[in-house]
Structures are given as C-alpha cells and as structure tokens.
Scaffold this motif. Structure first.
Motif, PDB file in Angstrom:
ATOM      1  N   ASP A   1      49.052   6.324 -37.085  1.00 15.61           N
ATOM      2  CA  ASP A   1      48.910   5.908 -38.332  1.00 15.61           C
ATOM      3  C   ASP A   1      50.142   6.020 -39.251  1.00 15.61           C
ATOM      4  N   THR A   2      50.241   5.534 -40.328  1.00 19.00           N
ATOM      5  CA  THR A   2      51.671   5.400 -41.008  1.00 19.00           C
ATOM      6  C   THR A   2      52.098   6.707 -41.565  1.00 19.00           C
ATOM      7  N   GLY A   3      53.292   6.861 -41.212  1.00 12.63           N
ATOM      8  CA  GLY A   3      54.016   8.573 -41.571  1.00 12.63           C
ATOM      9  C   GLY A   3      54.010   9.475 -40.620  1.00 12.63           C
ATOM     10  N   LEU A   4      53.260   9.065 -39.437  1.00 12.61           N
ATOM     11  CA  LEU A   4      53.494  10.212 -38.419  1.00 12.61           C
ATOM     12  C   LEU A   4      54.524  10.015 -37.580  1.00 12.61           C
ATOM     13  N   ASN A   5      55.631  10.535 -38.040  1.00 11.04           N
ATOM     14  CA  ASN A   5      56.942  10.467 -36.938  1.00 11.04           C
ATOM     15  C   ASN A   5      56.887  11.761 -36.382  1.00 11.04           C
ATOM     16  N   TYR A   6      57.315  11.476 -34.856  1.00 10.54           N
ATOM     17  CA  TYR A   6      57.225  12.370 -33.654  1.00 10.54           C
ATOM     18  C   TYR A   6      58.503  12.724 -33.407  1.00 10.54           C
ATOM     19  N   THR A   7      58.924  13.917 -33.132  1.00  5.32           N
ATOM     20  CA  THR A   7      60.153  14.340 -32.633  1.00  5.32           C
ATOM     21  C   THR A   7      60.191  15.290 -31.451  1.00  5.32           C
ATOM     22  N   TYR A   8      61.034  14.686 -30.453  1.00  5.06           N
ATOM     23  CA  TYR A   8      61.058  15.492 -29.096  1.00  5.06           C
ATOM     24  C   TYR A   8      62.477  15.127 -28.527  1.00  5.06           C
ATOM     25  N   SER A   9      63.106  16.195 -27.905  1.00 10.46           N
ATOM     26  CA  SER A   9      64.365  16.092 -27.255  1.00 10.46           C
ATOM     27  C   SER A   9      65.363  15.554 -28.392  1.00 10.46           C
TER      28      SER A   9
ATOM     29  N   PRO B   1      56.027  21.195 -32.499  1.00 11.91           N
ATOM     30  CA  PRO B   1      55.279  21.709 -33.770  1.00 11.91           C
ATOM     31  C   PRO B   1      54.256  20.688 -34.378  1.00 11.91           C
ATOM     32  N   GLU B   2      54.574  19.577 -34.284  1.00 13.78           N
ATOM     33  CA  GLU B   2      53.790  18.568 -35.127  1.00 13.78           C
ATOM     34  C   GLU B   2      52.326  18.298 -34.392  1.00 13.78           C
ATOM     35  N   LEU B   3      52.011  19.216 -33.098  1.00 14.27           N
ATOM     36  CA  LEU B   3      50.811  18.816 -32.584  1.00 14.27           C
ATOM     37  C   LEU B   3      50.024  19.969 -32.963  1.00 14.27           C
ATOM     38  N   GLY B   4      50.524  21.011 -33.561  1.00 16.51           N
ATOM     39  CA  GLY B   4      49.688  22.232 -33.837  1.00 16.51           C
ATOM     40  C   GLY B   4      49.695  23.231 -32.884  1.00 16.51           C
ATOM     41  N   PRO B   5      48.962  24.323 -32.904  1.00 15.24           N
ATOM     42  CA  PRO B   5      49.089  25.472 -31.940  1.00 15.24           C
ATOM     43  C   PRO B   5      48.334  25.188 -30.563  1.00 15.24           C
ATOM     44  N   ALA B   6      47.229  24.304 -30.724  1.00 19.69           N
ATOM     45  CA  ALA B   6      46.519  24.146 -29.522  1.00 19.69           C
ATOM     46  C   ALA B   6      46.075  22.640 -29.279  1.00 19.69           C
ATOM     47  N   PRO B   7      46.962  21.840 -29.014  1.00 22.35           N
ATOM     48  CA  PRO B   7      46.718  20.309 -29.094  1.00 22.35           C
ATOM     49  C   PRO B   7      45.724  20.092 -28.016  1.00 22.35           C
ATOM     50  N   VAL B   8      44.819  18.967 -28.149  1.00 26.31           N
ATOM     51  CA  VAL B   8      44.346  18.136 -27.262  1.00 26.31           C
ATOM     52  C   VAL B   8      44.786  16.928 -26.812  1.00 26.31           C
ATOM     53  N   VAL B   9      45.208  16.570 -25.888  1.00 31.09           N
ATOM     54  CA  VAL B   9      45.967  15.309 -25.371  1.00 31.09           C
ATOM     55  C   VAL B   9      45.209  14.722 -24.595  1.00 31.09           C
ATOM     56  N   VAL B  10      44.745  13.181 -24.576  1.00 25.63           N
ATOM     57  CA  VAL B  10      44.015  12.321 -23.902  1.00 25.63           C
ATOM     58  C   VAL B  10      45.100  11.411 -23.149  1.00 25.63           C
ATOM     59  N   SER B  11      44.903  11.619 -21.978  1.00 28.20           N
ATOM     60  CA  SER B  11      45.808  10.546 -21.130  1.00 28.20           C
ATOM     61  C   SER B  11      45.232   9.689 -20.267  1.00 28.20           C
ATOM     62  N   VAL B  12      45.642   8.473 -20.576  1.00 22.51           N
ATOM     63  CA  VAL B  12      44.804   7.332 -19.978  1.00 22.51           C
ATOM     64  C   VAL B  12      45.839   6.505 -18.874  1.00 22.51           C
ATOM     65  N   SER B  13      45.339   6.226 -17.701  1.00 19.15           N
ATOM     66  CA  SER B  13      46.151   5.739 -16.798  1.00 19.15           C
ATOM     67  C   SER B  13      45.966   4.376 -16.377  1.00 19.15           C
ATOM     68  N   LEU B  14      46.786   3.525 -16.284  1.00 16.29           N
ATOM     69  CA  LEU B  14      46.480   2.074 -16.031  1.00 16.29           C
ATOM     70  C   LEU B  14      47.420   1.388 -15.148  1.00 16.29           C
TER      71      LEU B  14
ATOM     72  N   PHE C   1      47.181   9.816 -26.273  1.00 19.90           N
ATOM     73  CA  PHE C   1      46.564   9.890 -27.417  1.00 19.90           C
ATOM     74  C   PHE C   1      46.604  11.391 -27.970  1.00 19.90           C
ATOM     75  N   ARG C   2      47.119  11.600 -29.176  1.00 21.28           N
ATOM     76  CA  ARG C   2      47.263  13.123 -29.608  1.00 21.28           C
ATOM     77  C   ARG C   2      47.258  13.000 -31.124  1.00 21.28           C
ATOM     78  N   CYS C   3      46.946  14.165 -31.594  1.00 21.53           N
ATOM     79  CA  CYS C   3      46.814  14.378 -33.218  1.00 21.53           C
ATOM     80  C   CYS C   3      48.041  15.114 -33.772  1.00 21.53           C
ATOM     81  N   LEU C   4      48.820  14.345 -34.733  1.00 22.88           N
ATOM     82  CA  LEU C   4      49.939  15.010 -35.312  1.00 22.88           C
ATOM     83  C   LEU C   4      49.503  15.615 -36.630  1.00 22.88           C
ATOM     84  N   ALA C   5      49.425  17.107 -36.503  1.00 16.89           N
ATOM     85  CA  ALA C   5      48.975  17.820 -37.888  1.00 16.89           C
ATOM     86  C   ALA C   5      50.132  17.814 -38.946  1.00 16.89           C
ATOM     87  N   ASN C   6      51.423  17.793 -38.526  1.00 15.43           N
ATOM     88  CA  ASN C   6      52.134  18.137 -39.695  1.00 15.43           C
ATOM     89  C   ASN C   6      53.375  16.966 -39.432  1.00 15.43           C
ATOM     90  N   PRO C   7      53.330  15.711 -39.899  1.00 12.83           N
ATOM     91  CA  PRO C   7      54.323  14.798 -39.674  1.00 12.83           C
ATOM     92  C   PRO C   7      55.688  15.254 -39.774  1.00 12.83           C
TER      93      PRO C   7
END
Length: 202
Positions: free
Chosen positions: A63-71, A122-135, A192-198
C-alpha cells in the motif's frame, strides 16, 4: 481464486508455525507470471559498515506509503501486482489477517541464499504474523533459537506451499535459507506482512 479450499495445516513448533504443503492453485502459472512481470532488482545491505550485494533479487510491493527499513536500507513500495493483490486479499480472508505489503525474493538457483535473521523490525509491531508463499524449486527453511549458533532443524518448502509464522515466533527464533548444491531452477518467496508504523523516508 488463487487458493485451494479445505486445506488443513501442519502445526509445528508448538503452533508457532503453520504449514500448508499445497495451498496455491495453479502455482506453475503464478510462478511464470511473477518471474516475468515483477520488477526484480539487485540490492545491497550494510553489514559492519560495508556495502554487500545481496545473493538474490527482490522487490517490495504494498500500500502507498509503507516504507520498510532493514539492514540500513529503506524500501519504498511499488504498486501491487494484480495477482499479488488478489493473493494477499485471499490469504487475509482465509487466515484472519490484515497484511498490507509483500517482500518478494527471487532465488535464481541453489547458490542464492538468505542469512540468519528474524522478521522483527519495528514497523512490523511487537508480534507480527508473516505469511510465506513458496513457488518453484524446493528449498530448506532452516531454524535456530535466538542466541544459539546450532541449527535446530529445517523444513523443505514445496512448490505452492504456504508457511505461516505466527505471533511470537520472531521473538524466539531465527530462520534462514541455506545454499543447496545441484539446484538450477529458480524459487520465488513471497512474505506478506503488515506494517504497523511506516518508516519515514528521512
């Protein structure tokens, strides 16, 4: 519909992982579409002050504005691919989630890899649920407890499978995708994941 109906998951790690060995409908077609239509690119991360090219290709959609920071890198989301938007909606409906973004990784062969990590930004919140699809090519999902160097075990992830990392799993465990000799075919992993705090751009 991109999901098969009536599938019951295998519960692993006392319920911290839920594994659906075959949940994606027509996974061969979806693999080919995403291989050719997603804007795959190489990227780099900063490790101990040095830039390193990651051993895979990736792209970040959401979704628009959901910037994700890692490493040390901030990824700005690209617009949803129609198939991935539909897949995310169906997964959210089936699992009772509100995921709003997806990190797509392309492992071109068995030499492309992902190191040990937890999805605990931190953007994922304290207890994220991550859904991983393999193809594509089957690869191993390796696990170890946080604070330990010895691998606890590994789970081969089948073409068309879905692995749900449930709330709390990222607190106690790290996971990785080790290299595997003899694999020439590509694999796509969609997390797939939910960013709580962009994350801010600056």
């Amino acid at each position: 519909m991109l999901l098969l109906s009536g599938m019951t998951p295998e519960q692993l790690l006392d319920g911290q992982l839920s594994y659906y060995p075959e949940l994606i409908r027509d996974s061969d077609t979806l693999l080919q579409i995403l291989l050719s239509e997603l804007p795959w690119h190489s990227d780099s991360v900063r490790v101990y002050g040095k830039e390193h090219t990651i051993p895979r290709r990736q792209c970040w959609l959401g979704d628009t504005g959901l910037n994700y920071t890692y490493s040390g890198k901030t990824l700005q989301p690209l617009a949803w691919h129609p198939r991935l938007k539909t897949l995310n909606h169906e997964l959210n409906q089936a699992l009772g989630l509100a995921n709003n973004s997806v990190l797509c990784n392309l492992y071109r062969n068995g030499q492309d890899t992902m190191g040990w990590h937890s999805d605990d930004e931190p953007e994922l919140g304290p207890a994220p649920v991550v859904v991983s699809v393999s193809l594509g090519a089957e690869r191993d999902f390796a696990l170890r407890r946080k604070g330990q160097s010895r691998m606890y075990g590994k789970l081969p992830l089948a073409h068309g499978s879905v692995l749900v990392m449930n709330a709390g799993m990222q607190t106690c465990w790290q996971h990785a995708l080790p290299r595997r000799a003899g694999i020439e075919a590509a694999r796509i992993n969609l997390t797939f994941r939910c960013l709580a705090n962009p994350a801010p751009l600056f």
